[in-house]
Design an enzyme around this catalytic site. Structure first.
Site, PDB file in Angstrom:
ATOM      1  N   ARG A  51       0.804  -1.224   0.000  1.00 11.90           N
ATOM      2  CA  ARG A  51       0.000   0.000   0.000  1.00 11.90           C
ATOM      3  C   ARG A  51       0.839   1.276   0.000  1.00 11.90           C
ATOM      4  NH1 ARG A  51      -2.692  -3.930   1.588  1.00 11.90           N
ATOM      5  NH2 ARG A  51      -0.719  -4.408   2.543  1.00 11.90           N
ATOM      6  N   THR A  52       1.824   1.350   0.858  1.00 10.14           N
ATOM      7  CA  THR A  52       2.537   2.624   1.011  1.00 10.14           C
ATOM      8  C   THR A  52       3.277   2.964  -0.281  1.00 10.14           C
ATOM      9  OG1 THR A  52       2.787   2.091   3.339  1.00 10.14           O
ATOM     10  CG2 THR A  52       4.101   3.915   2.501  1.00 10.14           C
ATOM     11  N   LYS A  80      25.979  -4.580  -1.666  1.00  4.59           N
ATOM     12  CA  LYS A  80      27.445  -4.581  -1.842  1.00  4.59           C
ATOM     13  C   LYS A  80      28.133  -3.896  -0.678  1.00  4.59           C
ATOM     14  CE  LYS A  80      26.664  -3.759  -6.765  1.00  4.59           C
ATOM     15  NZ  LYS A  80      26.731  -2.660  -7.744  1.00  4.59           N
ATOM     16  N   ARG A 101      11.348   3.677   3.191  1.00  3.71           N
ATOM     17  CA  ARG A 101      11.006   2.731   4.274  1.00  3.71           C
ATOM     18  C   ARG A 101      12.260   1.945   4.598  1.00  3.71           C
ATOM     19  NH1 ARG A 101       5.841  -1.177   4.370  1.00  3.71           N
ATOM     20  NH2 ARG A 101       4.957   0.815   5.000  1.00  3.71           N
ATOM     21  N   HIS A 129       5.239   5.944  11.394  1.00  2.00           N
ATOM     22  CA  HIS A 129       4.728   5.805  10.019  1.00  2.00           C
ATOM     23  C   HIS A 129       3.779   6.989   9.802  1.00  2.00           C
ATOM     24  CE1 HIS A 129       3.522   4.138   6.300  1.00  2.00           C
ATOM     25  NE2 HIS A 129       3.214   2.903   6.639  1.00  2.00           N
TER      26      HIS A 129
HETATM   27  N1   CP Z   1      -0.076   0.130   5.818  1.00  2.00           N
HETATM   28  C1   CP Z   1       1.107  -0.210   5.274  1.00  2.00           C
HETATM   29  O1   CP Z   1       2.146   0.346   5.611  1.00  2.00           O
HETATM   30  O2   CP Z   1       1.010  -1.199   4.337  1.00  2.00           O
HETATM   31  P1   CP Z   1       2.217  -1.726   3.453  1.00  2.00           P
HETATM   32  O3   CP Z   1       3.188  -2.418   4.388  1.00  2.00           O
HETATM   33  O4   CP Z   1       1.601  -2.669   2.452  1.00  2.00           O
HETATM   34  O5   CP Z   1       2.863  -0.536   2.815  1.00  2.00           O
END
Ligand code: CP
Length: 303
Positions: A51-52, A80, A101, A129
């Site tokens: 999603r993110t 590496k 991320r 987040h």
């Molecule tokens: N909600 C969320 O962070 O989903 P993903 O891990 O799929 O990005």
């Protein structure tokens, strides 16, 4: 917000949070605009995501921008031995904004200190987040008509859940009453309870919520995150602690909505999906509009 990184939800004031939500409403009304023409957004995902990453990329595509990046760090020079600092210094030469991320808490803040372009934290370990929280707030306001004075049930992995930690802090602006429901191994960490104490907010901790669910305005379910456990036995003990079933929603408030940052494993039965109280898939859709707003504000294309 212009040119500022977004690392923690507390990087934004209450007014700035509301500014993002108000702009996201406009993007929901008109999601396809050529605002990002000539701009390059990098998405660096050192951890898996559906999603993110894809909602950020959808947001950029709908705004006419270009995307570079990787969805698997195994395909990057991190394998590496390249340091995060060198990766960020390099990618900031190629892009106008970096969405990152990373599994290590604090990595996003560190990246923002070495980058020449703004960093947006798409999740750093069990820490924060913030863009998930902005879409959660958008979803809460949309379904409740307000953000103030709500009973917020947060269920599952409260120890490692970065979405929980960011949401808890953001809802402190809006006088939420918090109900924390978790197994004892995954209780909300003390630092977050201290945060709520400092803000004079009410919270309670529970091992179950069947007997109190009629008090909920929002149930925020979370997954027990296998990837955060060092001991697989601990994960096995807690992984099926809570399973929300449709029957449990029978005598709940009409305004109740069930949210989940997703992905889910077992914690929401599929028989909830058809309930009018299930909101998690629309919540994920709201991520596109919210992330369009975040990018546009950081790049100074909207105010
Ligand atoms: N909600 C969320 O962070 O989903 P993903 O891990 O799929 O990005």
């Amino acid at each position: 917000m212009k040119n500022r990184s977004l690392i923690s939800i507390n990087d934004y004031s209450k007014e700035e949070i509301l500014q993002v939500l108000d702009l996201a409403v406009k993007f929901e009304q008109n999601p396809s605009q050529e605002l990002l023409s000539g701009k390059v957004i990098a998405t660096l995902f050192f951890e898996p995501s559906t999603r993110t990453r894809l909602s950020f990329e959808s947001a950029v595509n709908r705004l006419g921008g270009k995307i570079i990046g990787f969805s698997d760090s195994a395909s990057s020079s991190a394998t590496k031995g390249e340091t995060l600092k060198d990766t960020i210094k390099t990618v900031s030469n190629y892009s106008d904004l970096i969405v990152m991320r990373h599994p290590i808490e604090g990595s996003a803040r560190y990246a923002s200190e070495v980058s020449t372009v703004p960093i947006v934290n798409a999740g750093d370990g069990a820490n924060q987040h913030p863009t998930q929280t902005l879409l959660d707030l958008y979803s809460i306001r949309k379904t409740q008509g307000k953000l103030e004075n709500l009973n917020l049930f947060i269920v599952g992995d409260l120890k490692y859940g970065r979405t929980v930690h960011s949401l808890l802090m953001a809802m402190a602006h809006f006088n939420a009453t918090y109900y924390f429901i978790s197994p004892k191994e995954l209780r909300i960490p003390t630092e977050y309870k201290m945060y709520l104490d400092q803000h004079n907010l009410k919270y309670s901790e529970h091992a179950d919520f069947k007997d109190i669910v009629d008090e909920a305005d929002i149930i925020y379910m979370t997954r027990v995150q296998k990837e955060r456990f060092s001991d697989p036995i601990e994960y096995e003990k807690t992984k099926n602690a809570y399973v929300l079933k449709n029957a449990m929603l029978q005598n709940t408030r009409n305004n109740l909505r069930v949210l989940h940052p997703l992905p889910r494993v077992n914690e929401i039965s599929t028989d909830v999906d058809d309930s009018e109280k299930a909101y998690y898939f629309t919540q994920a859709l709201n991520g596109v509009y919210t992330r369009q707003a975040i990018i546009s504000l950081i790049l100074g294309l909207k105010n």
